[in-house]
Design an enzyme around this catalytic site. Structure first.
Site, PDB file in Angstrom:
ATOM      1  N   ASN A 148       0.806  -1.226   0.000  1.00  0.00           N
ATOM      2  CA  ASN A 148       0.000   0.000   0.000  1.00  0.00           C
ATOM      3  C   ASN A 148       0.838   1.275   0.000  1.00  0.00           C
ATOM      4  O   ASN A 148       0.423   2.307  -0.521  1.00  0.00           O
ATOM      5  CB  ASN A 148      -0.997   0.001   1.162  1.00  0.00           C
ATOM      6  N   LYS A 171      12.573  -7.899   1.009  1.00  0.00           N
ATOM      7  CA  LYS A 171      11.550  -8.626   0.261  1.00  0.00           C
ATOM      8  C   LYS A 171      10.300  -7.768   0.219  1.00  0.00           C
ATOM      9  O   LYS A 171       9.562  -7.652   1.193  1.00  0.00           O
ATOM     10  CB  LYS A 171      11.216  -9.978   0.905  1.00  0.00           C
ATOM     11  N   GLY A 224       2.525  -5.425   7.702  1.00  0.00           N
ATOM     12  CA  GLY A 224       1.541  -6.243   7.008  1.00  0.00           C
ATOM     13  C   GLY A 224       0.435  -6.663   7.952  1.00  0.00           C
ATOM     14  O   GLY A 224       0.137  -5.971   8.927  1.00  0.00           O
ATOM     15  N   SER A 225      -0.150  -7.803   7.696  1.00  0.00           N
ATOM     16  CA  SER A 225      -1.314  -8.249   8.459  1.00  0.00           C
ATOM     17  C   SER A 225      -0.924  -8.902   9.778  1.00  0.00           C
ATOM     18  O   SER A 225       0.207  -9.349   9.962  1.00  0.00           O
ATOM     19  CB  SER A 225      -2.124  -9.257   7.628  1.00  0.00           C
ATOM     20  N   VAL A 228       0.083 -12.800   9.429  1.00  0.00           N
ATOM     21  CA  VAL A 228       1.434 -12.962   8.886  1.00  0.00           C
ATOM     22  C   VAL A 228       2.463 -12.520   9.912  1.00  0.00           C
ATOM     23  O   VAL A 228       3.500 -13.168  10.107  1.00  0.00           O
ATOM     24  CB  VAL A 228       1.593 -12.183   7.568  1.00  0.00           C
ATOM     25  N   GLY A 229       2.179 -11.421  10.610  1.00  0.00           N
ATOM     26  CA  GLY A 229       3.104 -10.939  11.636  1.00  0.00           C
ATOM     27  C   GLY A 229       3.320 -11.959  12.740  1.00  0.00           C
ATOM     28  O   GLY A 229       4.452 -12.186  13.183  1.00  0.00           O
ATOM     29  N   GLU A 246       4.630  -3.786  12.344  1.00  0.00           N
ATOM     30  CA  GLU A 246       3.472  -2.900  12.268  1.00  0.00           C
ATOM     31  C   GLU A 246       2.395  -3.670  11.519  1.00  0.00           C
ATOM     32  O   GLU A 246       2.612  -4.095  10.381  1.00  0.00           O
ATOM     33  CB  GLU A 246       3.822  -1.607  11.545  1.00  0.00           C
ATOM     34  N   CYS A 280      -3.052   1.744   6.809  1.00  0.00           N
ATOM     35  CA  CYS A 280      -3.159   1.235   8.175  1.00  0.00           C
ATOM     36  C   CYS A 280      -3.656   2.325   9.122  1.00  0.00           C
ATOM     37  O   CYS A 280      -4.067   2.037  10.241  1.00  0.00           O
ATOM     38  CB  CYS A 280      -1.820   0.684   8.657  1.00  0.00           C
ATOM     39  N   GLN A 327      -8.422  -8.227  -3.548  1.00  0.00           N
ATOM     40  CA  GLN A 327      -8.793  -7.171  -2.608  1.00  0.00           C
ATOM     41  C   GLN A 327     -10.215  -6.703  -2.869  1.00  0.00           C
ATOM     42  O   GLN A 327     -10.995  -6.478  -1.934  1.00  0.00           O
ATOM     43  CB  GLN A 327      -7.817  -6.004  -2.714  1.00  0.00           C
ATOM     44  N   GLU A 379     -10.131  -5.311  10.432  1.00  0.00           N
ATOM     45  CA  GLU A 379      -9.573  -4.361   9.469  1.00  0.00           C
ATOM     46  C   GLU A 379     -10.019  -4.762   8.069  1.00  0.00           C
ATOM     47  O   GLU A 379      -9.730  -5.860   7.601  1.00  0.00           O
ATOM     48  CB  GLU A 379      -8.049  -4.332   9.544  1.00  0.00           C
ATOM     49  N   GLU A 458       9.088   2.784  15.092  1.00  0.00           N
ATOM     50  CA  GLU A 458       9.745   3.151  13.851  1.00  0.00           C
ATOM     51  C   GLU A 458       9.874   4.666  13.764  1.00  0.00           C
ATOM     52  O   GLU A 458       9.186   5.409  14.448  1.00  0.00           O
ATOM     53  CB  GLU A 458       8.939   2.642  12.655  1.00  0.00           C
TER      54      GLU A 458
END
Length: 481
Positions: A148, A171, A224-225, A228-229, A246, A280, A327, A379, A458
């Site tokens: 995004n 990546k 990311g999501s 996955v995190g 994040e 986000c 999406q 989300e 961050e």
């Protein structure tokens, strides 16, 4: 044209390639992008370790010059690279150009930080001993960035990683590879050791998974999501790899009865539908006081219906397409879910037929929603927002905080007392007063709490906490002759 990965300092093809098509016009093939192999990943990780030691020994001004050069080129080429970004991601051209320029600012900010790495010293509790405390690079950092903000989010990770003396293996998201190659080409041209910076494009479940499981990685920075995190954290802990993540959000904008109505509507529209809602920090929950609710809703719906949806590169487009067919399908499923839960779809939320074949949908507003509905718990990452009516400031704050997430929140009010109380009591990492929930500065910390973030912050000086380790040295110099 086929674009390659940057492996151990060389541009190399992969075993396979993927297509990159314009979500505004799927007949527009942007290019074919190589997918890195496991062997290439191992080779680039081995070279990164060698390059990192060399880079860490560079003089401060030499590092500073590298980061300045990257940042200045990004800013100078914001028009060109912003157009490429909008072409592959779908955000309006003005947003694409702004993102690339901001990415350049990340690099020039951290270029200056190269000279500001100042440690501490102290006297020991033992006589004749001095203490020196300073930060050192952690080694090779894996950066896994989202689609995004394909240039900005990657840059706010890559820039501090290089500033503090680390090697980077990046990546990017496979859905926006063109922006990744463009940034990598700029970095690769600089005065850096061979293999200090690597681009490894590939699927998250294969190359991404192998990357985060590697004992050759010292740290992983991921955006990311949540699922996955959590998977990354599970893999990384096996090697005690440092992790910064994040993830998701469900940001609320509280609109009080004393709010400037036009301002509140403007903030809600920009926060909810900027970047096609694929942020986000998007305002997906609008918590509105009952005294102003009806007037706010009338203007909000009218403003939403007036938004021009179109091709990202066309003049006047206010909202582009969503990024992909997947999406779009997920977004339309949330529209149906919200209606099945009893929310009223006041406008939008439908697929649009346009002159070009793309993933277009109209921005949607849900009314009569409650905070326990899934559309207000999960989300959606869509141009959809929900209005939740409340009877008081206290109820508004309760609703804002009633979420598993905690990235951003905002309030629109003229009351200093309410604004101050909200700032202190909203359980989010970022709070805005009479501003949209989306939009942050690059020189101050960014991050959230709950399921939104994990690890140190961050951006700004706070980035040093993640990209460095602390060394404490004790020195006994003895007595002079």
């Amino acid at each position: 044209m086929t674009y390659k990965n940057l492996i151990a300092g060389e541009w190399l093809a992969g075993e396979t390639e993927i297509e990159n098509r314009n979500p505004s016009d799927t007949s527009d093939l942007i290019g074919l992008y190589a997918q890195a192999t496991p062997d290439q990943l191992e080779a680039t990780l081995d070279q990164a370790r060698i390059a990192q030691r060399e880079w860490a020994a560079y003089g401060l001004e030499r590092k500073q010059n590298v980061l300045n050069a990257i940042g200045n080129e990004l800013m100078a080429r914001a028009e060109e690279l912003g157009k490429l970004l909008s072409r592959e991601e779908g955000k309006p051209l003005a947003e694409g150009k702004g993102e690339v320029f901001r990415a350049g600012q990340f690099f020039t900010y951290y270029a200056a930080e190269c000279l500001r790495q100042i440690g501490e010293n102290a006297d020991s509790v033992r006589d004749g001993i001095e203490v020196d405390v300073r930060r050192e690079p952690i080694g090779t950092v894996a950066i896994i960035s989202p689609w995004n903000f394909p240039t900005a989010t990657a840059s706010w990770k890559i820039a501090p990683a290089l500033c503090y003396g680390n090697a980077v293996v990046w990546k990017p998201a496979n859905i926006t590879p063109a922006s990744a190659v463009a940034l990598s080409e700029i970095i690769a041209r600089q005065d850096i050791p061979k293999g200090l910076f690597s681009l490894v494009m590939g699927a998250g479940g294969t190359i991404g998974q192998r990357l985060v499981e590697s004992p050759k990685i010292a740290a992983v920075s991921f955006t990311g999501s949540v699922p996955v995190g959590k998977g990354i954290a599970t893999a990384a802990i096996q090697n005690l790899t440092k992790v910064q993540m994040e993830m998701g959000s469900k940001n609320a904008l509280a609109v009080m009865d004393d709010a400037d109505l036009d301002l509140a509507v403007s903030l809600a529209l920009g926060g909810a539908f900027g970047g096609t809602g694929q942020k986000c920090t998007a305002s997906s929950r609008l918590v509105v006081h009952e005294a102003i609710h009806d007037a706010f809703v009338e203007k909000l719906v009218a403003g939403t219906q007036a938004m021009k949806v179109g091709h990202a590169l066309e003049a006047g487009t206010q909202m582009g397409p969503v990024v992909s067919q997947q999406q779009l399908d997920e977004n339309l499923a949330y529209v149906a879910l919200g209606q099945s839960e009893g929310a009223e779809l006041a406008c939008g939320g439908a697929r649009l037929d346009m002159p070009t074949n793309g993933f277009y949908m109209s921005p949607g507003v849900f009314l009569n929603s409650t905070n326990d509905m899934r559309i207000n718990r999960e989300e959606m990452f869509a141009p959809l927002t929900s209005v939740i009516k409340v009877g008081s400031y206290d109820e508004a704050l309760t609703v804002v905080n009633d979420t598993n997430f905690g990235l951003t929140s905002g309030i629109v009010t003229h009351s200093l007392a309410r604004a101050t109380h909200f700032r202190r009591n909203a359980r989010t990492g970022v709070v805005t007063i009479n501003l949209p929930t989306a939009g942050t500065d690059y020189h101050v910390p960014f991050g959230g709490c709950g399921d939104s973030s994990y690890g140190s912050r961050e951006q700004g000086k706070a980035a040093a906490e993640f990209y460095t380790s602390v060394k404490t040295a004790y020195i006994s110099a003895g007595s002079p002759d």
